[in-house]
Design a protein around this motif. Sequence first.
Motif, PDB file in Angstrom:
ATOM      1  N   ALA A 100       0.819  -1.206   0.000  1.00  0.00           N
ATOM      2  CA  ALA A 100       0.000   0.000   0.000  1.00  0.00           C
ATOM      3  C   ALA A 100       0.856   1.261   0.000  1.00  0.00           C
ATOM      4  CB  ALA A 100      -0.940   0.001   1.207  1.00  0.00           C
ATOM      5  N   ASP A 101       1.956   1.263   0.748  1.00  0.00           N
ATOM      6  CA  ASP A 101       2.797   2.462   0.782  1.00  0.00           C
ATOM      7  C   ASP A 101       3.527   2.670  -0.540  1.00  0.00           C
ATOM      8  OD1 ASP A 101       4.279   0.190   1.236  1.00  0.00           O
ATOM      9  OD2 ASP A 101       5.558   1.060   2.766  1.00  0.00           O
ATOM     10  N   THR A 102       3.793   1.602  -1.274  1.00  0.00           N
ATOM     11  CA  THR A 102       4.406   1.740  -2.589  1.00  0.00           C
ATOM     12  C   THR A 102       3.423   2.383  -3.569  1.00  0.00           C
ATOM     13  OG1 THR A 102       5.768  -0.231  -2.202  1.00  0.00           O
ATOM     14  CG2 THR A 102       5.512   0.491  -4.476  1.00  0.00           C
ATOM     15  N   VAL A 103       2.154   2.023  -3.447  1.00  0.00           N
ATOM     16  CA  VAL A 103       1.129   2.666  -4.271  1.00  0.00           C
ATOM     17  C   VAL A 103       1.139   4.165  -4.037  1.00  0.00           C
ATOM     18  CG1 VAL A 103      -1.340   2.883  -4.679  1.00  0.00           C
ATOM     19  CG2 VAL A 103      -0.339   0.620  -4.346  1.00  0.00           C
ATOM     20  N   ALA A 104       1.193   4.566  -2.771  1.00  0.00           N
ATOM     21  CA  ALA A 104       1.177   5.996  -2.437  1.00  0.00           C
ATOM     22  C   ALA A 104       2.386   6.712  -3.022  1.00  0.00           C
ATOM     23  CB  ALA A 104       1.133   6.169  -0.924  1.00  0.00           C
ATOM     24  N   ASP A 105       3.548   6.092  -2.949  1.00  0.00           N
ATOM     25  CA  ASP A 105       4.776   6.717  -3.455  1.00  0.00           C
ATOM     26  C   ASP A 105       4.721   6.927  -4.970  1.00  0.00           C
ATOM     27  OD1 ASP A 105       5.803   6.788  -0.917  1.00  0.00           O
ATOM     28  OD2 ASP A 105       6.958   4.929  -1.128  1.00  0.00           O
ATOM     29  N   ARG A 106       4.007   6.073  -5.682  1.00  0.00           N
ATOM     30  CA  ARG A 106       3.985   6.143  -7.147  1.00  0.00           C
ATOM     31  C   ARG A 106       2.894   7.058  -7.709  1.00  0.00           C
ATOM     32  NH1 ARG A 106       4.965  -0.234  -8.869  1.00  0.00           N
ATOM     33  NH2 ARG A 106       7.043  -0.453  -7.899  1.00  0.00           N
ATOM     34  N   LEU A 124     -11.486  22.242  11.678  1.00  0.00           N
ATOM     35  CA  LEU A 124     -11.634  21.237  10.636  1.00  0.00           C
ATOM     36  C   LEU A 124     -10.295  20.584  10.314  1.00  0.00           C
ATOM     37  CD1 LEU A 124     -14.071  23.108   8.228  1.00  0.00           C
ATOM     38  CD2 LEU A 124     -14.637  21.367   9.940  1.00  0.00           C
ATOM     39  N   ARG A 125     -10.335  19.294  10.037  1.00  0.00           N
ATOM     40  CA  ARG A 125      -9.121  18.539   9.715  1.00  0.00           C
ATOM     41  C   ARG A 125      -9.005  18.415   8.193  1.00  0.00           C
ATOM     42  NH1 ARG A 125     -11.408  15.194  13.956  1.00  0.00           N
ATOM     43  NH2 ARG A 125     -10.097  15.191  15.830  1.00  0.00           N
ATOM     44  N   TYR A 126      -8.040  19.100   7.638  1.00  0.00           N
ATOM     45  CA  TYR A 126      -7.809  19.030   6.195  1.00  0.00           C
ATOM     46  C   TYR A 126      -6.567  18.184   5.918  1.00  0.00           C
ATOM     47  CZ  TYR A 126     -11.323  22.570   5.213  1.00  0.00           C
ATOM     48  OH  TYR A 126     -12.509  23.249   5.093  1.00  0.00           O
ATOM     49  N   TYR A 127      -6.734  17.222   5.020  1.00  0.00           N
ATOM     50  CA  TYR A 127      -5.636  16.365   4.590  1.00  0.00           C
ATOM     51  C   TYR A 127      -5.677  16.246   3.068  1.00  0.00           C
ATOM     52  CZ  TYR A 127      -5.180  14.820   9.461  1.00  0.00           C
ATOM     53  OH  TYR A 127      -5.007  14.780  10.819  1.00  0.00           O
ATOM     54  N   ASP A 128      -4.596  15.734   2.522  1.00  0.00           N
ATOM     55  CA  ASP A 128      -4.581  15.372   1.105  1.00  0.00           C
ATOM     56  C   ASP A 128      -4.990  13.913   1.007  1.00  0.00           C
ATOM     57  OD1 ASP A 128      -3.669  17.892   0.355  1.00  0.00           O
ATOM     58  OD2 ASP A 128      -1.578  17.326   0.642  1.00  0.00           O
ATOM     59  N   TRP A 129      -5.913  13.623   0.089  1.00  0.00           N
ATOM     60  CA  TRP A 129      -6.453  12.278  -0.047  1.00  0.00           C
ATOM     61  C   TRP A 129      -6.304  11.792  -1.486  1.00  0.00           C
ATOM     62  CZ3 TRP A 129      -8.689   9.852   4.255  1.00  0.00           C
ATOM     63  CH2 TRP A 129      -8.935  10.679   5.349  1.00  0.00           C
ATOM     64  N   HIS A 139     -16.631  -1.796  -6.304  1.00  0.00           N
ATOM     65  CA  HIS A 139     -16.613  -0.660  -5.388  1.00  0.00           C
ATOM     66  C   HIS A 139     -15.631  -0.875  -4.241  1.00  0.00           C
ATOM     67  CE1 HIS A 139     -19.980   0.705  -7.695  1.00  0.00           C
ATOM     68  NE2 HIS A 139     -20.738  -0.300  -7.298  1.00  0.00           N
ATOM     69  N   ARG A 140     -14.453  -1.377  -4.549  1.00  0.00           N
ATOM     70  CA  ARG A 140     -13.395  -1.562  -3.559  1.00  0.00           C
ATOM     71  C   ARG A 140     -12.258  -0.602  -3.871  1.00  0.00           C
ATOM     72  NH1 ARG A 140     -13.884  -6.399  -0.610  1.00  0.00           N
ATOM     73  NH2 ARG A 140     -15.522  -7.781  -1.400  1.00  0.00           N
ATOM     74  N   HIS A 141     -11.840   0.152  -2.879  1.00  0.00           N
ATOM     75  CA  HIS A 141     -10.788   1.138  -3.087  1.00  0.00           C
ATOM     76  C   HIS A 141      -9.801   1.140  -1.922  1.00  0.00           C
ATOM     77  CE1 HIS A 141     -13.987   2.709  -5.735  1.00  0.00           C
ATOM     78  NE2 HIS A 141     -12.994   3.206  -6.460  1.00  0.00           N
ATOM     79  N   LEU A 142      -8.596   1.535  -2.237  1.00  0.00           N
ATOM     80  CA  LEU A 142      -7.615   1.879  -1.220  1.00  0.00           C
ATOM     81  C   LEU A 142      -7.645   3.395  -1.089  1.00  0.00           C
ATOM     82  CD1 LEU A 142      -5.196   1.245   0.676  1.00  0.00           C
ATOM     83  CD2 LEU A 142      -3.716   1.572  -1.324  1.00  0.00           C
ATOM     84  N   LEU A 143      -7.994   3.886   0.077  1.00  0.00           N
ATOM     85  CA  LEU A 143      -8.041   5.318   0.355  1.00  0.00           C
ATOM     86  C   LEU A 143      -6.783   5.692   1.134  1.00  0.00           C
ATOM     87  CD1 LEU A 143      -9.713   7.989   0.356  1.00  0.00           C
ATOM     88  CD2 LEU A 143     -10.659   7.224   2.565  1.00  0.00           C
ATOM     89  N   ILE A 144      -6.098   6.723   0.684  1.00  0.00           N
ATOM     90  CA  ILE A 144      -4.825   7.110   1.292  1.00  0.00           C
ATOM     91  C   ILE A 144      -4.927   8.543   1.803  1.00  0.00           C
ATOM     92  CG2 ILE A 144      -2.332   7.255   0.972  1.00  0.00           C
ATOM     93  CD1 ILE A 144      -2.692   5.533  -1.551  1.00  0.00           C
ATOM     94  N   ARG A 145      -4.533   8.747   3.045  1.00  0.00           N
ATOM     95  CA  ARG A 145      -4.539  10.078   3.653  1.00  0.00           C
ATOM     96  C   ARG A 145      -3.099  10.551   3.847  1.00  0.00           C
ATOM     97  NH1 ARG A 145      -6.113   9.844   9.507  1.00  0.00           N
ATOM     98  NH2 ARG A 145      -3.868  10.021   9.840  1.00  0.00           N
ATOM     99  N   ARG A 146      -2.820  11.797   3.462  1.00  0.00           N
ATOM    100  CA  ARG A 146      -1.471  12.355   3.609  1.00  0.00           C
ATOM    101  C   ARG A 146      -1.541  13.666   4.375  1.00  0.00           C
ATOM    102  NH1 ARG A 146       1.624  13.892  -1.795  1.00  0.00           N
ATOM    103  NH2 ARG A 146       0.217  15.683  -1.633  1.00  0.00           N
ATOM    104  N   ARG A 151       3.707  14.975   5.739  1.00  0.00           N
ATOM    105  CA  ARG A 151       3.643  13.971   4.662  1.00  0.00           C
ATOM    106  C   ARG A 151       3.414  12.562   5.200  1.00  0.00           C
ATOM    107  NH1 ARG A 151       3.392  16.935  -0.026  1.00  0.00           N
ATOM    108  NH2 ARG A 151       4.418  15.296  -1.250  1.00  0.00           N
ATOM    109  N   GLU A 152       3.050  12.432   6.448  1.00  0.00           N
ATOM    110  CA  GLU A 152       2.749  11.115   7.016  1.00  0.00           C
ATOM    111  C   GLU A 152       1.519  10.535   6.336  1.00  0.00           C
ATOM    112  OE1 GLU A 152       1.703   9.007  11.325  1.00  0.00           O
ATOM    113  OE2 GLU A 152       1.769  11.198  11.141  1.00  0.00           O
ATOM    114  N   LEU A 153       1.540   9.223   6.115  1.00  0.00           N
ATOM    115  CA  LEU A 153       0.472   8.540   5.392  1.00  0.00           C
ATOM    116  C   LEU A 153      -0.352   7.649   6.316  1.00  0.00           C
ATOM    117  CD1 LEU A 153       2.451   7.369   2.233  1.00  0.00           C
ATOM    118  CD2 LEU A 153       0.966   9.385   2.422  1.00  0.00           C
ATOM    119  N   ALA A 154      -1.609   7.503   5.979  1.00  0.00           N
ATOM    120  CA  ALA A 154      -2.487   6.522   6.614  1.00  0.00           C
ATOM    121  C   ALA A 154      -3.324   5.894   5.512  1.00  0.00           C
ATOM    122  CB  ALA A 154      -3.375   7.170   7.667  1.00  0.00           C
ATOM    123  N   PHE A 155      -3.738   4.639   5.712  1.00  0.00           N
ATOM    124  CA  PHE A 155      -4.404   3.886   4.661  1.00  0.00           C
ATOM    125  C   PHE A 155      -5.711   3.289   5.160  1.00  0.00           C
ATOM    126  CE2 PHE A 155      -0.708   3.976   1.928  1.00  0.00           C
ATOM    127  CZ  PHE A 155       0.340   4.091   2.830  1.00  0.00           C
TER     128      PHE A 155
END
Length: 243
Positions: A100-106, A124-129, A139-146, A151-155
């Motif tokens: 999953a983290d490799t997906v985010a990096d690419r 309000l909490r604003y992040y990059d998604w 309808h299956r997705h990997l959602l990534i929060r940055r 630049r910390e990531l969560a999945f």
Amino acid sequence: MAGNRRLYLPEHSWCTDSERRQAAGIPDEVRFATKPRLAWEMIAAALDARGGSTVGDRRRGVRTGPAASCRPGGPRDWLRSGRRLLYRVRINSGRTPIRADTVADRLPEAAWHRQNAGAGAKGLRYYDWAWIHIGTGEHRHLLIRRNPTTRELAFYLCWSPTAAPLAELVRVAGNRWSVEECFQAAKGQVGLDHHQVRNWTSWHRHVTLAMLALAFLATVAADAAPDQPADPLTTPGAATRSR
């Protein structure tokens, strides 16, 4: 809901100690269950009480599905939703396993969208998604929060019975903080964690009354709060355009 609480009993220090169980009044039918299993039992109880197969905000069409709808993994896969994922997911219609983290990096910078995940203690909490289709389900997705600063990531693993815009997935993911804040409020305002007696019945009575008191306070506070204006960055239309 009275059924939405479970007491975790350690396997060796409690569940297998018959003398201790008897002294605490633990019913004979109660057996050891892991915390994920207890969570699933509470989810199942909530679904049964609602008489439906989904949990969520029915007015806005947002739902998180029960494990039975998330085959083939069942409860384990569904309960992983919202947890940080450092294992592999499958992209390209399920053909390519990848971390999953490799997906985010690419992902290119254009794939990231600034979204509001809900109100927090400091506003309000604003992040990059970003999101990417995974597996073979429609309808299956990997959602990534940055985090925009660190630049910390969560999945998050996401599944929905119908198509859902990015803003809806972000909103559901943001509910995690609401749950944590609810526990903090319950401990600080109504003494959820102030139970001192090691007795099965008294613990359940205490927790039930604490939950009822917190629900009452939350209802009063919600009725007294002014209506908040809609956030233009998280409207369904904006999310659909950002996909």
